[in-house]
Enzyme design. Structure first.
Site, PDB file in Angstrom:
ATOM      1  N   ARG A 131       0.819  -1.215   0.000  1.00 14.01           N
ATOM      2  CA  ARG A 131       0.000   0.000   0.000  1.00 14.01           C
ATOM      3  C   ARG A 131       0.854   1.267   0.000  1.00 14.01           C
ATOM      4  O   ARG A 131       0.459   2.285  -0.568  1.00 14.01           O
ATOM      5  CB  ARG A 131      -0.941  -0.004   1.203  1.00 14.01           C
ATOM      6  N   TYR A 145      -9.444  14.086  -5.784  1.00 11.63           N
ATOM      7  CA  TYR A 145      -9.907  15.290  -5.094  1.00 11.63           C
ATOM      8  C   TYR A 145      -9.079  15.509  -3.832  1.00 11.63           C
ATOM      9  O   TYR A 145      -8.654  14.556  -3.180  1.00 11.63           O
ATOM     10  CB  TYR A 145     -11.398  15.207  -4.743  1.00 11.63           C
ATOM     11  N   PRO A 146      -8.825  16.764  -3.479  1.00  9.33           N
ATOM     12  CA  PRO A 146      -8.153  17.078  -2.219  1.00  9.33           C
ATOM     13  C   PRO A 146      -9.181  17.312  -1.121  1.00  9.33           C
ATOM     14  O   PRO A 146     -10.343  17.642  -1.409  1.00  9.33           O
ATOM     15  CB  PRO A 146      -7.405  18.369  -2.546  1.00  9.33           C
ATOM     16  N   MET A 147      -8.771  17.159   0.132  1.00 10.91           N
ATOM     17  CA  MET A 147      -9.712  17.359   1.233  1.00 10.91           C
ATOM     18  C   MET A 147      -8.984  17.773   2.512  1.00 10.91           C
ATOM     19  O   MET A 147      -7.784  17.563   2.663  1.00 10.91           O
ATOM     20  CB  MET A 147     -10.529  16.096   1.479  1.00 10.91           C
ATOM     21  N   ASP A 148      -9.761  18.368   3.404  1.00  9.13           N
ATOM     22  CA  ASP A 148      -9.305  18.737   4.743  1.00  9.13           C
ATOM     23  C   ASP A 148     -10.230  18.122   5.776  1.00  9.13           C
ATOM     24  O   ASP A 148     -11.374  17.753   5.476  1.00  9.13           O
ATOM     25  CB  ASP A 148      -9.368  20.264   4.947  1.00  9.13           C
ATOM     26  N   LYS A 149      -9.751  18.058   7.009  1.00  2.00           N
ATOM     27  CA  LYS A 149     -10.611  17.801   8.156  1.00  2.00           C
ATOM     28  C   LYS A 149     -10.982  19.165   8.760  1.00  2.00           C
ATOM     29  O   LYS A 149     -10.110  19.993   9.030  1.00  2.00           O
ATOM     30  CB  LYS A 149      -9.897  16.931   9.191  1.00  2.00           C
ATOM     31  N   HIS A 172     -16.065   5.031   9.108  1.00  2.00           N
ATOM     32  CA  HIS A 172     -15.811   5.581   7.777  1.00  2.00           C
ATOM     33  C   HIS A 172     -15.202   4.510   6.870  1.00  2.00           C
ATOM     34  O   HIS A 172     -15.604   4.341   5.713  1.00  2.00           O
ATOM     35  CB  HIS A 172     -14.860   6.774   7.912  1.00  2.00           C
TER      36      HIS A 172
END
EC number: 1.3.98.5
Length: 249
Positions: A131, A145-149, A172
């Site tokens: 992995r 896609y990019p992401m934030d918390k 999740h």
């Protein structure tokens, strides 16, 4: 202070997005265009050596919509190798007719949220190594896609106790496991590397699966309360033998 989750880090990652300047490209003589395509093919073949020696990998996709035309994704053991690849690519003749529209710098990442207690060196675990240093699939479609918390006065992921975060990430992850065999997912960490905190790259032979998994995860508490997202990019695989048709005018 809330406890930080530990991460395992693998290959460095560079997503490059370009739009083709078709208006200018069509003005080039056909022989010159063919020479540019041949030079690009040679560049890509040269980069395939890393996959064969398990020192990295790459993927090239034709992006759908007007955000970009091309996505080139490279994985390498060292960040400086990505610099070298990008510099080499920018010096290709065809790069004069490609307009950069977006890029994303990150590193393949696994968190310890779902890891059990063990004295084993995780970097020696074959499953973990596969992995962290993956061989990318040649699936029909890609989604990035990019992401934030989220971190604000109402919902702040980073102030939650680590046990709460582990529970949320477990739930999740259970949704993601439902799509095993349909979607291949790669998470890249980008805190300190780029404008968002993570990049998510999905592969599938059924493009509709991207919509299904993202929609279902909208109802998961981890996403509903704590997820913030950037732009989504969808594309279809562009093999080296497809270059001439793609660039033909």
């Amino acid at each position: 202070m809330s406890e930080a989750a530990e991460t395992l880090d693998g290959w460095y990652s560079l997503h490059l997005f370009y739009a083709v300047d078709w208006t200018t490209f069509r003005l080039i003589a056909e022989d010159d265009r063919e020479a540019m395509i041949t030079e690009l093919e040679t560049f890509v073949k040269d980069k395939a050596v890393a996959r064969e020696s398990h020192q990295g990998d790459h993927a090239i996709y034709n992006i759908t919509g007007q955000k970009a035309d091309l996505l080139l994704w490279f994985l390498r053991p060292e960040m400086k190798e990505l610099n070298q690849i990008e510099n080499e690519f920018n010096k290709l003749r065809i790069a004069d007719y490609l307009i950069p529209t977006y890029s994303y710098v990150s590193v393949i990442e696994l968190s310890n949220y779902l890891a059990g207690k063990s004295d084993e060196d995780p970097y020696e675990n074959p499953h973990v190594k596969a992995r962290l240093y993956p061989e990318l699939p040649h699936s029909e479609y890609i989604c990035f896609y990019p992401m934030d918390k989220r971190r604000n006065e109402t919902y702040n992921w980073y102030m939650l106790p680590i046990e709460d975060r582990k529970t949320l990430m477990y739930n999740h992850g259970m949704i993601g496991r439902k799509y095993a065999g349909k979607i291949k997912q790669f998470i890249t960490g980008s805190v300190g590397f780029d404008d968002y905190e993570w990049g998510v790259t999905l592969f599938s032979n059924d493009v509709l699966q991207f919509k299904k998994i993202v929609y279902e995860m909208r109802f998961d508490e981890t996403t509903a309360r704590y997820g913030e997202f950037g732009s989504f990019y969808i594309g279809h695989i562009l093999n080296i033998e497809d270059f001439k048709q793609f660039f033909s005018i």
